[in-house]
Design a protein around this motif. Structure first.
Motif, PDB file in Angstrom:
ATOM      1  N   GLU A  99       0.831  -1.205   0.000  1.00 47.72           N
ATOM      2  CA  GLU A  99       0.000   0.000   0.000  1.00 47.72           C
ATOM      3  C   GLU A  99       0.865   1.254   0.000  1.00 47.72           C
ATOM      4  O   GLU A  99       1.899   1.307   0.662  1.00 47.72           O
ATOM      5  N   ARG A 135       0.556   5.099   1.022  1.00 48.74           N
ATOM      6  CA  ARG A 135      -0.309   6.004   1.793  1.00 48.74           C
ATOM      7  C   ARG A 135       0.214   7.421   1.685  1.00 48.74           C
ATOM      8  O   ARG A 135       1.424   7.635   1.681  1.00 48.74           O
ATOM      9  N   SER A 164      -4.920   6.684  -0.020  1.00 51.63           N
ATOM     10  CA  SER A 164      -4.032   5.537  -0.228  1.00 51.63           C
ATOM     11  C   SER A 164      -4.383   4.857  -1.544  1.00 51.63           C
ATOM     12  O   SER A 164      -5.449   5.093  -2.122  1.00 51.63           O
ATOM     13  N   PRO A 182      -3.319   0.894  -3.730  1.00 48.36           N
ATOM     14  CA  PRO A 182      -2.468  -0.298  -3.759  1.00 48.36           C
ATOM     15  C   PRO A 182      -1.196   0.009  -4.559  1.00 48.36           C
ATOM     16  O   PRO A 182      -1.292   0.502  -5.689  1.00 48.36           O
TER      17      PRO A 182
END
Ligand code: ZN
Length: 345
Positions: A14, A16, A31, A33
């Motif tokens: 992830e 962020r 966020s 992926p």
């Protein structure tokens, strides 16, 4: 509108982003992926997209810089991501150069575990203490050391890779290639793997039922132990012992005022704490036994607020970072890589 920093926490799964105030308050979060297999250019594109989203939410924000954290190994001073195993195609990427050119703002880069240690030290469980060791126990084990008021970096910023300290001579091979790393025996992954070995699909055990007869995760072990399941309780006991051994090493090495445990397994901190404590009592030398071991407070925003603080707290008179910077400036002129005992010409 207060002064804020853009903060990014680049992880293998992830990415962020946040806008963070000087107080450590997060005023916006986004966020995505991580495109971990797509190389650095694709991920830097994601960072730019997330920055746009954040700034659209707070068009009045007075952004003074970008604090960024990423998986090691990386060189915080040179601003280079050296080659994290979780991100394909990242080899010596000069991230500070790229981002500062893109945004026209000062950029600071720090290893993710160090950034989380900074976050917990400035805004979380370690507020007000001079020295702490932060240990994150989840898929792997990482750490950061705040020593005498600043992050301990070591050569190329590579210090405190505590997941790979050798803690036993046997067991599963670590992804780094060695046998007996702290991470290989005590990470959440290791705990789940032990549970999977001790049970079998369809055996009716609570652990397998929680895992729907698939592989068991550390989370399942903690959940089962909470209900008193005997196998899970034994596993938690063994896990606590490994953590206690690792933490004892950290006490002896760094003599912190505090050990802060974060990461996914901190969800089971209350179950692990008695075993960790007992192991430290048994193994640490007397003078180290009374050091508190506490759970992290900031969860998954520790890295973001820690990275932001590199921008927002930098240079303030009297702060540790200002002192570190002065040291760096001084040594930069004199060739800090000279051996300390080099004969004077
Ligand atoms: Zn290792």
């Amino acid at each position: 509108m207060n002064t804020v920093a853009l903060a990014f926490d680049l992880g293998g799964t992830e990415l962020r982003g946040a806008l963070v105030e000087r107080s450590g308050d997060v005023i916006a979060r986004v966020s995505a992926p991580t495109l971990a297999g797509a190389g650095s250019e694709a991920v830097i594109g994601q960072i730019i997209t997330l920055a746009d989203k954040l700034l659209k939410q707070h068009p009045q924000a007075k952004v003074v810089g970008i604090g960024m954290c990423a998986p090691g190994p990386l060189d915080p001073k040179a601003g280079i991501v050296i080659g994290p195993p979780t991100l394909a195609g990242w080899h010596n990427v000069p991230l500070i150069d790229i981002l500062s050119r893109q945004f026209g703002l000062p950029v600071r880069l720090e290893n993710d575990a160090n950034a989380a240690a900074l976050g917990e030290w400035r805004f979380g469980a370690g507020r007000g203490t001079g020295s702490l060791v932060f240990v994150t126990v989840s898929t792997g084990i990482g750490g950061g050391v705040v020593a005498d008021g600043h992050i301990y970096h070591g050569r190329r910023g590579l210090a405190a890779e505590i997941g790979h300290m050798t803690i036993t001579g046997e067991g599963d091979r670590c992804f780094c290639g060695a046998i007996g790393c702290f991470e290989a025996v005590a990470s959440g992954t290791a705990l789940g793997r032990q549970a999977t070995r001790l049970t079998a699909p369809g055996d009716g055990s609570l652990l397998r039922r929680l895992a729907k007869d698939g592989d068991i995760s550390a989370r399942h072990v903690v959940e089962a132990a909470r209900t008193g399941d005997a196998t899970a309780c034994r596993l938690v006991e063994a896990e606590a012992r490994w953590l206690g051994i690792g933490f004892t090493n950290l006490l002896h090495l760094y003599s912190p005022n505090l050990i802060v445990m974060g990461g996914g397994l901190a969800n089971g901190f209350d179950l692990l704490a008695p075993g960790i404590r007992a192991t430290v009592e048994e193994r640490a030398m007397q003078a180290y036994r009374d050091v508190p071991i506490v759970p992290a407070e900031l969860g998954d925003r520790a890295g973001l607020v820690g990275a932001a603080s590199l921008i927002l707290w930098e240079g303030e008179p009297g702060t540790a970072l200002a002192m570190v910077q002065n040291d760096e400036t001084r040594s930069g002129a004199g060739g800090q890589d000279e051996p300390a005992l080099a004969p004077r010409a």
